[in-house]
Design an enzyme around this catalytic site. Sequence first.
Site, PDB file in Angstrom:
ATOM      1  CG  HIS A   1       1.797   1.399 -11.423  1.00  0.00           C
ATOM      2  ND1 HIS A   1       1.826   1.931 -12.687  1.00  0.00           N
ATOM      3  CD2 HIS A   1       0.681   0.633 -11.374  1.00  0.00           C
ATOM      4  CE1 HIS A   1       0.760   1.521 -13.369  1.00  0.00           C
ATOM      5  NE2 HIS A   1       0.060   0.722 -12.589  1.00  0.00           N
TER       6      HIS A   1
ATOM      7  CG  ASN B   1      -1.411  -4.724 -14.602  1.00  0.00           C
ATOM      8  OD1 ASN B   1      -1.283  -5.937 -14.523  1.00  0.00           O
ATOM      9  ND2 ASN B   1      -2.295  -4.060 -13.870  1.00  0.00           N
TER      10      ASN B   1
HETATM   11  P1  5GP Z   1      -2.714  -0.067 -13.821  1.00  0.00           P
HETATM   12  O1  5GP Z   1      -4.103  -0.255 -14.336  1.00  0.00           O
HETATM   13  O2  5GP Z   1      -1.949   0.917 -14.671  1.00  0.00           O
HETATM   14  O3  5GP Z   1      -1.948  -1.318 -13.565  1.00  0.00           O
HETATM   15  O4  5GP Z   1      -2.871   0.571 -12.389  1.00  0.00           O
HETATM   16  C1  5GP Z   1      -3.159   1.918 -12.164  1.00  0.00           C
HETATM   17  C2  5GP Z   1      -3.736   2.013 -10.786  1.00  0.00           C
HETATM   18  O5  5GP Z   1      -3.689   3.349 -10.387  1.00  0.00           O
HETATM   19  C3  5GP Z   1      -5.189   1.546 -10.688  1.00  0.00           C
HETATM   20  O6  5GP Z   1      -5.296   0.486  -9.752  1.00  0.00           O
HETATM   21  C4  5GP Z   1      -5.928   2.802 -10.249  1.00  0.00           C
HETATM   22  O7  5GP Z   1      -6.972   2.533  -9.339  1.00  0.00           O
HETATM   23  C5  5GP Z   1      -4.829   3.631  -9.622  1.00  0.00           C
HETATM   24  N1  5GP Z   1      -5.046   5.057  -9.714  1.00  0.00           N
HETATM   25  C6  5GP Z   1      -5.428   5.759 -10.815  1.00  0.00           C
HETATM   26  N2  5GP Z   1      -5.498   7.074 -10.529  1.00  0.00           N
HETATM   27  C7  5GP Z   1      -5.139   7.202  -9.216  1.00  0.00           C
HETATM   28  C8  5GP Z   1      -5.013   8.331  -8.341  1.00  0.00           C
HETATM   29  O8  5GP Z   1      -5.232   9.491  -8.694  1.00  0.00           O
HETATM   30  N3  5GP Z   1      -4.646   8.075  -7.052  1.00  0.00           N
HETATM   31  C9  5GP Z   1      -4.372   6.802  -6.619  1.00  0.00           C
HETATM   32  N4  5GP Z   1      -4.027   6.667  -5.339  1.00  0.00           N
HETATM   33  N5  5GP Z   1      -4.473   5.721  -7.418  1.00  0.00           N
HETATM   34  C10 5GP Z   1      -4.848   5.918  -8.700  1.00  0.00           C
END
Ligand code: 5GP
Length: 114
Positions: A100, A87
């Site tokens: 990521h 994303n």
């Molecule tokens: P995005 O929304 O930016 O594409 O994805 C971020 C991801 O990071 C989400 O799926 C969320 O659940 C994950 N995430 C956020 N904080 C943490 C954390 O402290 N530890 C882990 N393992 N995942 C996290």
Amino acid sequence: MSDCLFCKIVAGEIPSDKVYEDDKVLAFNDIDPQAPVHFLVIPKEHIKSSAQITADNSHIVAHIFEVIAKIAADKGISENGFRVVTNCGKDGGQTVGHLHFHVLAGRNIGWPPG
Ligand code: 5GP
Ligand code: ZN
């Protein structure tokens, strides 16, 4: 970056459930899994998003996809398949500003995304 959540995970300041690590990348299970298998693969170097990929750092993306294929084989999800998602920015739904790649598997992942 000192205020970046995923840089803190790379530094070990915040714990994570590690799936894979080498000198360039880290993979760990997502804290809020959206599928039976849901892990993230990140560069250890801070890159904000896929909008910041250049000729100087694109090698890390190739390496990340090599790592994804290796983890997928180890987890036995290669044959049934999986979804790789990155994303980017507000409209892309990015909530953590460190590049990521989500890897989702273990169920039929719907298409198109919402
Ligand atoms: P995005 O929304 O930016 O594409 O994805 C971020 C991801 O990071 C989400 O799926 C969320 O659940 C994950 N995430 C956020 N904080 C943490 C954390 O402290 N530890 C882990 N393992 N995942 C996290
Ligand atoms: Zn970072």
